[in-house]
Design a protein around this motif. Sequence first.
Motif, PDB file in Angstrom:
ATOM      1  N   ASP A 193       0.940  -1.262  -0.067  1.00  0.00           N
ATOM      2  CA  ASP A 193      -0.010   0.057   0.012  1.00  0.00           C
ATOM      3  C   ASP A 193       0.762   1.233   0.097  1.00  0.00           C
ATOM      4  O   ASP A 193       1.388   1.586   1.018  1.00  0.00           O
ATOM      5  N   PRO A 194       0.814   2.047  -1.026  1.00  0.00           N
ATOM      6  CA  PRO A 194       1.850   3.066  -1.196  1.00  0.00           C
ATOM      7  C   PRO A 194       1.430   4.056   0.043  1.00  0.00           C
ATOM      8  O   PRO A 194       2.374   5.037   0.486  1.00  0.00           O
ATOM      9  N   GLN A 195       0.172   4.128   0.470  1.00  0.00           N
ATOM     10  CA  GLN A 195      -0.056   5.207   1.472  1.00  0.00           C
ATOM     11  C   GLN A 195       0.503   4.942   2.832  1.00  0.00           C
ATOM     12  O   GLN A 195       0.542   5.609   3.689  1.00  0.00           O
ATOM     13  N   LYS A 196       1.173   3.737   3.035  1.00  0.00           N
ATOM     14  CA  LYS A 196       1.888   3.527   4.187  1.00  0.00           C
ATOM     15  C   LYS A 196       3.477   3.902   3.962  1.00  0.00           C
ATOM     16  O   LYS A 196       4.229   3.681   5.215  1.00  0.00           O
ATOM     17  N   MET A 197       3.757   4.326   2.888  1.00  0.00           N
ATOM     18  CA  MET A 197       5.247   4.683   2.851  1.00  0.00           C
ATOM     19  C   MET A 197       5.309   6.317   3.072  1.00  0.00           C
ATOM     20  O   MET A 197       4.417   7.057   2.571  1.00  0.00           O
ATOM     21  N   ASN A 198       5.850   6.711   3.971  1.00  0.00           N
ATOM     22  CA  ASN A 198       6.063   7.879   4.281  1.00  0.00           C
ATOM     23  C   ASN A 198       6.860   9.055   3.791  1.00  0.00           C
ATOM     24  O   ASN A 198       6.200  10.273   3.724  1.00  0.00           O
ATOM     25  N   TRP A 199       7.686   8.825   3.102  1.00  0.00           N
ATOM     26  CA  TRP A 199       8.384   9.820   2.135  1.00  0.00           C
ATOM     27  C   TRP A 199       8.428   9.277   0.772  1.00  0.00           C
ATOM     28  O   TRP A 199       8.699   8.249   0.291  1.00  0.00           O
TER      29      TRP A 199
END
Length: 121
Positions: A104-110
């Motif tokens: 899930d890209p939304q769980k990557m912060n930066w």
Amino acid sequence: QTHLVESGGGSVQAGGSLRLSCTVSGYTPGTYCMGWFRQTPGNQRERIATRFTTGNTFYADSVRGRFTISQGNSKSTLYLQMDSLTPQDSAMYYCAAGPGCYNDPQKMNWWGQGTQVTVSS
């Protein structure tokens, strides 16, 4: 603040190779995940290769055996060696980092700004 900057995208013919680089600067936690996502118009951002600081790696089925993720000597640079490229690999490639490795890209912060890869047949 954490910054990611990608480089190395471009145009190549099918069967060719490219190497993407991602340099991280600023704050990074003790352990974290860095990796590469790609996105084509109208589609969700897809995780293709990630590497946790412990060395564990992940490859999507679509790139396994052709792409290699690795860390540079400085540990602040991540590479993605892409071989045997096909037109289906054409996409915007993003470097990402976060506390863990997720689909899930939304769980990557930066995130970096992205670099375009175009493979012609």
